[in-house]
Each structure stands twice: as structure tokens, then as C-alpha cells.
Design an enzyme around this catalytic site. Structure first.
Site, mmCIF file in Angstrom:
data_model
loop_
_atom_site.group_PDB
_atom_site.id
_atom_site.type_symbol
_atom_site.label_atom_id
_atom_site.label_comp_id
_atom_site.label_asym_id
_atom_site.label_seq_id
_atom_site.Cartn_x
_atom_site.Cartn_y
_atom_site.Cartn_z
ATOM 1 N N ARG A 90 -0.963 -7.248 -21.600
ATOM 2 C CA ARG A 90 -1.678 -6.812 -22.634
ATOM 3 C C ARG A 90 -0.816 -5.742 -23.727
ATOM 4 N NH1 ARG A 90 -6.756 -6.932 -22.650
ATOM 5 N NH2 ARG A 90 -7.148 -5.047 -23.728
ATOM 6 N N ASP A 109 -7.798 0.842 -26.111
ATOM 7 C CA ASP A 109 -8.421 0.949 -24.762
ATOM 8 C C ASP A 109 -8.640 2.176 -24.203
ATOM 9 O OD1 ASP A 109 -8.629 -1.766 -24.586
ATOM 10 O OD2 ASP A 109 -6.706 -2.271 -23.890
ATOM 11 N N GLU A 143 1.765 -8.139 7.895
ATOM 12 C CA GLU A 143 1.645 -6.565 8.174
ATOM 13 C C GLU A 143 2.683 -6.250 7.101
ATOM 14 O OE1 GLU A 143 -0.120 -4.852 10.156
ATOM 15 O OE2 GLU A 143 -1.158 -6.591 10.353
ATOM 16 N N PRO A 148 0.825 -1.263 0.004
ATOM 17 C CA PRO A 148 -0.014 -0.078 -0.092
ATOM 18 C C PRO A 148 0.816 1.191 0.032
ATOM 19 C CG PRO A 148 -0.750 -1.732 1.536
ATOM 20 C CD PRO A 148 0.752 -2.148 1.154
HETATM 21 C C1 JD8 Z 1 0.909 -6.403 -0.099
HETATM 22 C C2 JD8 Z 1 0.410 -7.731 3.313
HETATM 23 C C3 JD8 Z 1 -1.651 -6.563 3.999
HETATM 24 C C4 JD8 Z 1 -1.048 -4.303 4.742
HETATM 25 C C5 JD8 Z 1 -1.913 -4.490 7.489
HETATM 26 C C6 JD8 Z 1 -3.678 -5.471 6.115
HETATM 27 C C7 JD8 Z 1 -0.860 -3.378 -2.993
HETATM 28 N N1 JD8 Z 1 -3.237 -1.577 -3.053
HETATM 29 C C8 JD8 Z 1 -2.888 -2.666 -2.057
HETATM 30 N N2 JD8 Z 1 -3.637 -2.559 -0.851
HETATM 31 N N3 JD8 Z 1 -3.324 -3.297 -0.268
HETATM 32 C C9 JD8 Z 1 -1.915 -3.976 -0.712
HETATM 33 C C10 JD8 Z 1 -1.161 -4.951 0.070
HETATM 34 C C11 JD8 Z 1 -1.613 -5.381 1.230
HETATM 35 C C12 JD8 Z 1 -0.445 -6.279 1.834
HETATM 36 C C13 JD8 Z 1 0.684 -6.808 1.319
HETATM 37 C C14 JD8 Z 1 0.002 -5.230 -0.674
HETATM 38 C C15 JD8 Z 1 1.202 -7.386 2.231
HETATM 39 N N4 JD8 Z 1 -0.766 -6.586 3.216
HETATM 40 C C16 JD8 Z 1 -1.427 -5.728 5.200
HETATM 41 C C17 JD8 Z 1 -0.644 -3.251 5.462
HETATM 42 C C18 JD8 Z 1 -1.745 -3.197 6.645
HETATM 43 N N5 JD8 Z 1 -2.099 -5.584 6.302
HETATM 44 C C19 JD8 Z 1 -1.829 -3.410 -1.894
HETATM 45 N N6 JD8 Z 1 -0.042 -3.706 -3.725
#
Ligand code: JD8
Length: 245
Positions: free
Chosen positions: A154, A169, A116, A89
């Protein structure tokens, strides 16, 4: 184009990419997708991939060593990748322009975390970029990796059957798509717009451009800031703005 995905849920990736455009690209020899189970690079009896966070707090953190060993072995057996992507994220938001950029590379490694997230040293030591697919919380990087592989594939010549459709697209043009219809010409009283049945190609083209602009103006006006409209779109756009009043 080569993709290597490292995950603790390989079957999730195999299921997701096992059908459709990506799987056809693999069958045709245009894409090479290797899914790797991270636990292969664990050394303890329990095949541990996570541990408690230094400093305390809730949840677990992905250990660095198995991920590092995975990238090293992929380098040795599959060649040095152009990019090692960590999905998270905290990454730059993935866009169509990013998909096009990655589509010009030959080899991408995608590291999927869970829990996490990953020990920060994975980013420091092996990642070349960090990407997020959007502002919502997923439970791990696997779905994000699949989204990226789909969108990037793609752009690999031959992967999409009709090459014309890629450049056309919706997001490549910078506008939303126009409405689509197929048979029957009337369904429960709902008619297909007459112009589409007329066979008048110039008028059909004009109608589609107008409807694409109309939808973009109504639903995603933010896209119009970045779009460069051609002369036809410019005049259609002015007509639509007048209609709105
Ligand atoms: C990788 C673990 C979960 C994230 C605690 C929930 C991408 N756009 C996106 N949203 N979420 C992710 C993503 C979430 C992930 C991981 C990607 C590895 N989590 C964790 C931080 C808070 N949990 C993503 N690309």
C-alpha cells in the site's frame, strides 16, 4: 518493488495475493511477486524439508539447507535483497510504522516456516530481520507473509488507486477511523447522521474528526498516547473528555 516468498504451500500465497490491491499492483507492473516452492531446493527422493529436533521433544523442525539454497538462488537470479525476513512468533511485532519502513525498500525475501519453526542457523546465516504479526499462534508463516506484503504494498506509489487514502489511513493518522455510511439515507429506521447529508464540508470534517477521536478514546485509548493531535483535535478531545464525565 520486488517480493520473493519461500514456502512449502505456494498455492496458499497465490490464492491469497491473487486478488485485490496486490494483484492489481502486479498487473500494473508496480509490484513483482515471486512465490517459490521450498521443495525445489530439496535433493532427496522424498523432497524432505523437515527433521526431528536435536535434544528431543515434540514436532519437527524445518531443515536449514533447502532454505539456504533458496536464498542463494534468489540472490543470484533476482538480485541481492534489501531484507531477508523470517516470520515467527519470536519476531518484532509488525506495525504500520514497520510497513512504511519496509515500503521504502526495493526487494524483500520472506521465509515462511511450518511445524515448530526453522533451524536457528537460518536466522544466524541469512535472515536480516525476524517479524511477528501479533501475539497469537498461527500454524505457519504464510498468512503472516501475506499480511506484510499487503500492508507494505500500500506504500508503493500507484498501488492504491487514490494516493490520498494511504496517508489518511486510520493507523497512519494514529487514530481509529470515523464511521462510514452510504445509501440509503434510512435503513430499517436507522438514519445516516444529518450532518453527512448537509453538504457542509467544514462541519462534516469536524464531525468526522470528533467521531474518530471518540472511538479511539472508547476503544483504543492506548493509541492516543502515541498520537500527536493537531489544534482542532486537541479542542475536540477536551470536549469529549468533558462529555465523558
Ligand atoms: C511462523 C511455524 C507454528 C510456532 C509451534 C505452532 C508470525 N504472529 C505469528 N503467530 N504465529 C506465527 C508463526 C507461527 C509459525 C511459523 C510464524 C512457523 N509456526 C509454530 C511456534 C510454536 N507452532 C506468527 N509471523
Amino acid at each position: 518493488m520486488k517480493f520473493d516468498i519461500v514456502t512449502i504451500f505456494p498455492s496458499m500465497i497465490e490464492a491469497g495475493l491473487g486478488e485485490g490491491v496486490v494483484s492489481r499492483g502486479v498487473e500494473r507492473g508496480l509490484l513483482n511477486v515471486a512465490v517459490h516452492d521450498l521443495r525445489r531446493w530439496t535433493t532427496d527422493r522424498h523432497r524432505t524439508v523437515d527433521d526431528v529436533p536435536y535434544g528431543g521433544g515434540p514436532g519437527m523442525v524445518m531443515k536449514a539447507e533447502p532454505l539456504m539454497r533458496a536464498v542463494s538462488e534468489i540472490r543470484e537470479t533476482r538480485g541481492t535483497p534489501d531484507s531477508v525476513v523470517v516470520l515467527s512468533p519470536q519476531g518484532r511485532t509488525f506495525t504500520q510504522a514497520e510497513a512504511e519502513r519496509l515500503g521504502r525498500l526495493e526487494h524483500i525475501v520472506l521465509l515462511c516456516g511450518r511445524y515448530e519453526g526453522m533451524d536457528e542457523r537460518v536466522r544466524d546465516m541469512v535472515a536480516t530481520e525476524e517479524i511477528s504479526i501479533g501475539d497469537y499462534v498461527l500454524s505457519g508463516g504464510e498468512l503472516a507473509a501475506m499480511v506484510i506484503i499487503d500492508a507494505v504494498s500500500r506504500f508503493v506509489p500507484g498501488v492504491v488507486g487514490d494516493e490520498r487514502s494511504v496517508g489518511e489511513d486510520s493507523f497512519s493518522r494514529g487514530l481509529l477511523d470515523y464511521p462510514h455510511y452510504t445509501r440509503p439515507a434510512e435503513f430499517e429506521g436507522w438514519k445516516v447522521p444529518d450532518v453527512l447529508l448537509s453538504g457542509h464540508h467544514a462541519e462534516i470534517d469536524r464531525w468526522r474528526r470528533r467521531e474518530a477521536l471518540r472511538r479511539t478514546l472508547e476503544r483504543r485509548p492506548d493509541l492516543l498516547d502515541g498520537a500527536t493531535l493537531g489544534p482542532v483535535e486537541e479542542s475536540l478531545y477536551r470536549e469529549l473528555l468533558k462529555e465523558e464525565e
